[in-house]
Design a protein around this motif. Structure first.
Motif, PDB file in Angstrom:
ATOM      1  N   PHE A  21      63.768  18.781  28.177  1.00 36.46           N
ATOM      2  CA  PHE A  21      63.013  17.548  28.370  1.00 36.46           C
ATOM      3  C   PHE A  21      61.645  17.733  27.739  1.00 36.46           C
ATOM      4  O   PHE A  21      61.031  18.803  27.863  1.00 36.46           O
ATOM      5  CB  PHE A  21      62.860  17.205  29.865  1.00 36.46           C
ATOM      6  N   LEU A  23      57.730  17.075  27.400  1.00 36.24           N
ATOM      7  CA  LEU A  23      56.508  16.699  28.105  1.00 36.24           C
ATOM      8  C   LEU A  23      55.332  16.821  27.135  1.00 36.24           C
ATOM      9  O   LEU A  23      55.293  17.736  26.314  1.00 36.24           O
ATOM     10  CB  LEU A  23      56.268  17.601  29.323  1.00 36.24           C
ATOM     11  N   ASP A  97      58.127   6.410  35.055  1.00 35.55           N
ATOM     12  CA  ASP A  97      59.451   6.722  34.512  1.00 35.55           C
ATOM     13  C   ASP A  97      59.953   8.120  34.849  1.00 35.55           C
ATOM     14  O   ASP A  97      61.118   8.323  35.155  1.00 35.55           O
ATOM     15  CB  ASP A  97      59.453   6.533  32.990  1.00 35.55           C
ATOM     16  N   PHE A  98      59.060   9.109  34.798  1.00 34.46           N
ATOM     17  CA  PHE A  98      59.455  10.502  35.015  1.00 34.46           C
ATOM     18  C   PHE A  98      59.134  10.897  36.450  1.00 34.46           C
ATOM     19  O   PHE A  98      57.977  10.836  36.880  1.00 34.46           O
ATOM     20  CB  PHE A  98      58.704  11.409  34.034  1.00 34.46           C
ATOM     21  N   TYR A 134      52.535  15.893  35.567  1.00 33.00           N
ATOM     22  CA  TYR A 134      53.989  15.962  35.732  1.00 33.00           C
ATOM     23  C   TYR A 134      54.338  16.797  36.968  1.00 33.00           C
ATOM     24  O   TYR A 134      53.785  17.870  37.174  1.00 33.00           O
ATOM     25  CB  TYR A 134      54.634  16.588  34.499  1.00 33.00           C
ATOM     26  N   VAL A 152      66.553  17.135  36.300  1.00 32.64           N
ATOM     27  CA  VAL A 152      65.417  16.344  35.821  1.00 32.64           C
ATOM     28  C   VAL A 152      65.635  14.929  36.345  1.00 32.64           C
ATOM     29  O   VAL A 152      66.730  14.373  36.228  1.00 32.64           O
ATOM     30  CB  VAL A 152      65.311  16.387  34.288  1.00 32.64           C
ATOM     31  N   LEU A 154      64.756  10.868  36.725  1.00 29.35           N
ATOM     32  CA  LEU A 154      64.215   9.723  36.016  1.00 29.35           C
ATOM     33  C   LEU A 154      64.369   8.468  36.868  1.00 29.35           C
ATOM     34  O   LEU A 154      65.359   8.309  37.586  1.00 29.35           O
ATOM     35  CB  LEU A 154      64.949   9.524  34.686  1.00 29.35           C
ATOM     36  N   HIS A 206      56.716   3.265  30.815  1.00 31.12           N
ATOM     37  CA  HIS A 206      56.698   4.587  30.188  1.00 31.12           C
ATOM     38  C   HIS A 206      55.299   5.017  29.768  1.00 31.12           C
ATOM     39  O   HIS A 206      55.076   6.196  29.463  1.00 31.12           O
ATOM     40  CB  HIS A 206      57.630   4.601  28.974  1.00 31.12           C
ATOM     41  N   GLY A 211      58.380  10.838  28.053  1.00 25.06           N
ATOM     42  CA  GLY A 211      59.066  12.013  27.530  1.00 25.06           C
ATOM     43  C   GLY A 211      60.375  11.638  26.865  1.00 25.06           C
ATOM     44  O   GLY A 211      60.606  10.484  26.484  1.00 25.06           O
ATOM     45  N   VAL A 213      64.683  13.167  26.860  1.00 24.31           N
ATOM     46  CA  VAL A 213      65.677  14.151  27.252  1.00 24.31           C
ATOM     47  C   VAL A 213      66.600  14.413  26.059  1.00 24.31           C
ATOM     48  O   VAL A 213      66.878  13.492  25.271  1.00 24.31           O
ATOM     49  CB  VAL A 213      66.483  13.683  28.487  1.00 24.31           C
ATOM     50  N   HIS A 262      64.360   4.841  28.423  1.00 21.57           N
ATOM     51  CA  HIS A 262      64.276   6.307  28.395  1.00 21.57           C
ATOM     52  C   HIS A 262      64.818   6.800  27.054  1.00 21.57           C
ATOM     53  O   HIS A 262      65.956   6.484  26.680  1.00 21.57           O
ATOM     54  CB  HIS A 262      65.096   6.924  29.532  1.00 21.57           C
TER      55      HIS A 262
END
Length: 309
Positions: A21, A23, A97-98, A134, A152, A154, A206, A211, A213, A262
Motif C-alpha cells: 500500500f 503512503l 478513505d484510509f 496514518y 489494510v 479502506l 481522498h 494512497g 493498493v 480507491h
C-alpha cells in the motif's frame, strides 16, 4: 455476528497476490525513523527519480521524488508499505478513505512501547499514528509465521457495490463478513494480507493524501481484468502498458479505480517478482538521500514555506 466464509472463487484463473500500500510522506527523515525504529520494519528498496512517475506512483506531481519500500520481509511473501516522498511537498491532507493497517505481533507491541512514541492502549493492542497521520493497529497476539501485516482497511460508501467490484471483477474471495458492523475482509489466499472494506455511510474523500493498493496477477490476467472494467464502465486510470524500469526488467501495469475512487495498481507477477528483490544497500541509499536533501533549506533561503499538497 461475524461470519467466516471460505468459498472458492468462480474464476479459476485468478491467482492474485497482495503486494503493498502506498503512503505519502512529507518529512522523510521522521518517517524513516518511525518505520524503522518504532514499527521495526526493514528498508527493502529505495529509488530516486528526477521526474514524476508515468503510472503516477508519486501522485499528480511532476518533480523530483523518491520511493522507499519498507516491511517485515521480501514483497514476494510479505505485504509491505511504499513510502513516496515528493521533494517539493511538505505534507498532505488526509481524507476519510484510509482507515489503517493492522499488524499482529506481541514483539512489535513491546517494541512500540519501548520507543516511547505516542500511542493509545486498547484491550486488543495499541493504536499508533505514523508521521502524516496514518493509523497503525498492532494486535497483542502471537506473530503469524509468514507475515505480521494482517490487513489494510479502506472506507467505502456502499458495501454491496464495493463487494461486487472487488470480488466479481478483481477476483478476491470473502474471508470474513460482519453485517452488523458493515465490514468485509477479502483476500486471494487465506495466508495473505486481507483487504478490509468498511461501510462508513458517507461519500469517500481522498483529499491529497490518498494512497494506492497494489496486487500482482499472471500477466495474461491483466488484459482480462481491464476488459471487464471497461465493459462494466468502471474507471481505468491507466490502460495496460509495459513500463521500463532502468536497470531492471520491464513490468506490465494497469491502474484502476473502484466505485469509491480507491486507486488499485495491478502488475504482472513474474516480472514484478524480479523487480521487487530486496536491495541490500537500501538502508544506505535512503540515508544518503536524506542527508543530500536540501529542498526544505531552499524554501527557507527563498523566504518561502514548503507547500502542503
Amino acid at each position: 455476528m461475524g461470519i467466516v466464509w471460505s468459498r472458492r472463487r468462480s474464476d479459476a484463473m485468478v491467482q492474485g497476490r497482495a503486494l503493498h500500500f502506498v503512503l505519502r510522506v512529507g518529512d522523510r527523515e521522521v518517517a524513516m525513523k518511525f518505520y524503522r525504529e518504532v514499527l521495526g520494519m526493514k528498508v527493502l528498496r529505495h529509488e530516486e527519480f528526477q521526474e514524476g512517475c508515468k503510472a503516477t506512483c508519486n501522485g499528480p506531481y511532476d518533480g523530483k521524488w523518491s520511493k522507499t519500500m519498507v516491511g517485515y520481509g521480501a514483497e514476494e511473501n510479505h505485504f509491505v508499505v511504499e513510502l513516496t516522498y515528493n521533494y517539493g511537498v511538505a505534507g498532505y491532507r488526509l481524507g476519510n478513505d484510509f482507515l489503517g493497517i493492522t499488524i499482529q505481533s506481541k514483539e512489535i507491541v513491546e517494541k512500540v512501547k519501548k520507543a516511547e512514541w505516542p500511542l493509545i492502549e486498547t484491550p486488543d493492542g495499541i493504536v499508533i499514528e505514523a508521521p502524516g497521520g496514518y493509523k497503525f493497529y498492532v494486535e497483542d497476539k502471537e506473530q503469524p509465521l509468514k507475515d505480521p501485516v494482517q490487513k489494510v482497511s479502506l472506507a467505502v460508501s456502499d458495501l454491496q457495490r464495493a463487494l461486487n467490484y472487488w470480488t466479481k471483477l478483481l477476483g478476491m474471495k470473502i474471508y470474513h463478513r460482519d453485517d452488523t458492523n458493515m465490514v468485509v475482509q477479502l483476500c486471494f489466499e487465506d495466508d495473505q494480507c486481507k483487504v478490509e472494506l468498511k461501510d462508513i455511510g458517507v461519500a469517500i474523500d481522498h483529499a491529497s493524501g490518498f494512497g494506492r493498493v497494489a496486487f500482482s496477477y499472471p500477466k495474461k490476467q491483466l488484459s482480462v481484468i481491464e476488459s471487464k472494467m471497461k465493459k462494466q464502465k468502471h474507471k481505468v486510470l491507466m490502460a495496460l502498458v509495459v513500463l521500463d524500469t532502468p536497470g531492471k526488467v520491464p513490468v506490465q501495469v494497469v491502474i484502476l479505480a473502484d466505485p469509491d475512487g480507491h486507486e488499485i495498481c495491478l502488475v504482472g507477477d513474474t516480472n514484478f517478482r524480479l523487480l521487487s528483490v530486496i536491495d541490500l544497500n537500501a538502508d544506505k541509499l535512503v540515508d544518503e538521500a536524506i542527508t543530500a536533501d536540501t529542498s526544505t533549506q531552499w524554501f527557507v533561503q527563498n523566504r518561502q514555506h514548503k507547500p502542503l499538497a
